[in-house]
Design an enzyme around this catalytic site. Structure first.
Site, PDB file in Angstrom:
ATOM      1  N   ASN A  11       0.861  -1.187   0.000  1.00  0.00           N
ATOM      2  CA  ASN A  11       0.000   0.000   0.000  1.00  0.00           C
ATOM      3  C   ASN A  11       0.897   1.236   0.000  1.00  0.00           C
ATOM      4  OD1 ASN A  11      -1.818   2.038   0.543  1.00  0.00           O
ATOM      5  ND2 ASN A  11      -2.307   1.356   2.625  1.00  0.00           N
ATOM      6  N   TRP A  12       0.950   1.916  -1.143  1.00  0.00           N
ATOM      7  CA  TRP A  12       1.844   3.069  -1.264  1.00  0.00           C
ATOM      8  C   TRP A  12       1.272   4.310  -0.570  1.00  0.00           C
ATOM      9  CZ3 TRP A  12       3.770   3.070  -7.108  1.00  0.00           C
ATOM     10  CH2 TRP A  12       4.452   1.856  -7.344  1.00  0.00           C
ATOM     11  N   LYS A  13       0.020   4.254  -0.185  1.00  0.00           N
ATOM     12  CA  LYS A  13      -0.663   5.412   0.431  1.00  0.00           C
ATOM     13  C   LYS A  13      -0.494   6.654  -0.456  1.00  0.00           C
ATOM     14  CE  LYS A  13       0.157   3.256   4.847  1.00  0.00           C
ATOM     15  NZ  LYS A  13       0.071   3.372   6.275  1.00  0.00           N
ATOM     16  N   HIS A  96      -9.497   0.599   5.016  1.00  0.00           N
ATOM     17  CA  HIS A  96      -8.208   0.822   5.686  1.00  0.00           C
ATOM     18  C   HIS A  96      -8.420   1.717   6.898  1.00  0.00           C
ATOM     19  CE1 HIS A  96      -4.097   2.159   6.416  1.00  0.00           C
ATOM     20  NE2 HIS A  96      -3.723   1.081   5.768  1.00  0.00           N
ATOM     21  N   GLU A  98      -6.826   4.135   8.019  1.00  0.00           N
ATOM     22  CA  GLU A  98      -6.659   5.576   7.800  1.00  0.00           C
ATOM     23  C   GLU A  98      -7.915   6.194   7.199  1.00  0.00           C
ATOM     24  OE1 GLU A  98      -2.921   5.330   5.702  1.00  0.00           O
ATOM     25  OE2 GLU A  98      -1.975   4.691   7.565  1.00  0.00           O
ATOM     26  N   GLU A 166      -5.255  -5.658  10.395  1.00  0.00           N
ATOM     27  CA  GLU A 166      -4.294  -4.592  10.628  1.00  0.00           C
ATOM     28  C   GLU A 166      -4.643  -3.861  11.923  1.00  0.00           C
ATOM     29  OE1 GLU A 166      -2.267  -3.278   6.771  1.00  0.00           O
ATOM     30  OE2 GLU A 166      -4.059  -2.089   6.963  1.00  0.00           O
ATOM     31  N   GLY A 172       2.349   1.772  10.902  1.00  0.00           N
ATOM     32  CA  GLY A 172       3.315   2.870  10.825  1.00  0.00           C
ATOM     33  C   GLY A 172       3.991   3.212  12.136  1.00  0.00           C
ATOM     34  N   SER A 210       3.420  -2.546  10.361  1.00  0.00           N
ATOM     35  CA  SER A 210       4.862  -2.552  10.644  1.00  0.00           C
ATOM     36  C   SER A 210       5.564  -3.840  10.228  1.00  0.00           C
ATOM     37  CB  SER A 210       5.103  -2.236  12.127  1.00  0.00           C
ATOM     38  OG  SER A 210       4.665  -0.917  12.412  1.00  0.00           O
ATOM     39  N   GLY A 231       2.880  -1.347   4.297  1.00  0.00           N
ATOM     40  CA  GLY A 231       2.815   0.087   3.993  1.00  0.00           C
ATOM     41  C   GLY A 231       4.197   0.623   3.692  1.00  0.00           C
ATOM     42  N   GLY A 232       4.806   1.248   4.690  1.00  0.00           N
ATOM     43  CA  GLY A 232       6.083   1.936   4.523  1.00  0.00           C
ATOM     44  C   GLY A 232       7.151   1.136   3.788  1.00  0.00           C
TER      45      GLY A 232
HETATM   46  C1  PEP Z   1      -0.762  -0.113   6.067  1.00  0.00           C
HETATM   47  O1  PEP Z   1      -0.922   1.086   6.014  1.00  0.00           O
HETATM   48  O2  PEP Z   1      -1.592  -0.877   5.555  1.00  0.00           O
HETATM   49  C2  PEP Z   1       0.413  -0.616   6.763  1.00  0.00           C
HETATM   50  C3  PEP Z   1       0.425  -1.868   7.081  1.00  0.00           C
HETATM   51  O3  PEP Z   1       1.413   0.293   7.039  1.00  0.00           O
HETATM   52  P1  PEP Z   1       2.866  -0.006   7.681  1.00  0.00           P
HETATM   53  O4  PEP Z   1       3.390  -1.264   7.039  1.00  0.00           O
HETATM   54  O5  PEP Z   1       3.680   1.180   7.325  1.00  0.00           O
HETATM   55  O6  PEP Z   1       2.654  -0.178   9.138  1.00  0.00           O
END
Ligand code: PEP
Length: 250
Positions: A11-13, A96, A98, A166, A172, A210, A231-232
């Site tokens: 997920n590039w957000k 998600h 967010e 999640e 994050g 994470s 994500g990141g």
């Molecule tokens: C996400 O936003 O779906 C996610 C899992 O982010 P991160 O890996 O950065 O925690």
């Protein structure tokens, strides 16, 4: 169609201009010579078409990060599921945290979006997860059950559905539940899905929050973890590919 394991989605957000997105997609496409698992990227709307073109033929799946619940209409600034498909997406992330927590999306709205996405032929990655307060007060199971009940339409089949667990507090933050907590929670979700959907035990379950190259192997070795939503770490081709390989993908 059964998704090959591991299922690793990035997920590039809201990250990436054209040059960065194409470079990242290009590096992944070069590595994906003959994918044995399922690898997918979810760029911002503006990059979906270009990224889909760039990874064409590699087997890498491209998806959107959200869609509107209507197929068209006077909804300024929104993107409909058929538009995602038209741009080259074959999947979409819905619910998600967010969007649930940052933008106030309810289970009912997520359910309506899910119906729209399935009607457009998109694979749905449905995200669920408890807040830190729910985690600390033992309300996690109840929250996950409520989110699944509220977000899944009646009579839905297992095809074209992926569920990502999640925990909101793990996204994050560099923090994750323990391996035993992830295993137990995925087992619970598997049971809930089996009870709710005919064939629901087949729905791939991803862990997200994470995930990094150094914890990916342990997480993906757990029972009932079919892959990860990243994500990141998905913004770096080397990290993302290492995570995919850590799950046994080649
Ligand atoms: C996400 O936003 O779906 C996610 C899992 O982010 P991160 O890996 O950065 O925690």
């Amino acid at each position: 169609m059964r998704l090959a394991r591991p299922v690793v989605f990035g997920n590039w957000k809201m990250n990436g201009l054209r040059a960065e997105g194409l470079a990242l997609a290009g590096t992944l496409a070069e590595r994906a010579v003959r994918l044995t698992g399922t690898l997918g990227v979810f760029p911002p709307f503006t990059l979906i078409h270009a990224v889909a073109q760039r990874v064409k033929g590699s087997g890498i799946l491209v998806g959107g990060q959200d869609c509107h619940e209507k197929a068209s209409g006077a909804y300024t600034g929104c993107v409909a599921a058929p538009m995602l498909a038209d741009a080259g997406a074959t999947a979409v992330i819905l619910g998600h945290s967010e969007r649930r927590h940052g933008l106030g999306e309810t289970d009912a709205l997520v359910r309506a979006k899910l119906v729209a996405a399935r009607a457009a032929g998109l694979l749905v990655v449905l995200c669920i997860g408890e807040t830190e307060a729910e985690y600390l007060t033992g309300a996690r199971s109840a929250r996950l059950r409520a989110q699944l009940d509220g977000s899944l339409p009646e009579g839905i089949g297992p095809e074209g559905l992926v569920v990502a667990y999640e925990p909101v507090w793990a996204i994050g933050t560099g923090r994750t539940p323990t391996a035993e907590e992830i295993r137990a929670t995925h087992g619970e979700i598997r049971e809930l899905l089996a009870r709710r959907i005919v064939g629901g035990e087949e729905v791939p379950l991803l862990y997200g929050g994470s995930v990094k190259p150094d914890n990916a192997a342990e997480i993906m070795a757990l029972a009932d973890v079919d892959g990860v939503l990243v994500g990141g770490a998905s913004l770096d081709a080397r990290s993302f590919w290492t995570i995919y390989q850590a799950g046994g993908g080649a």
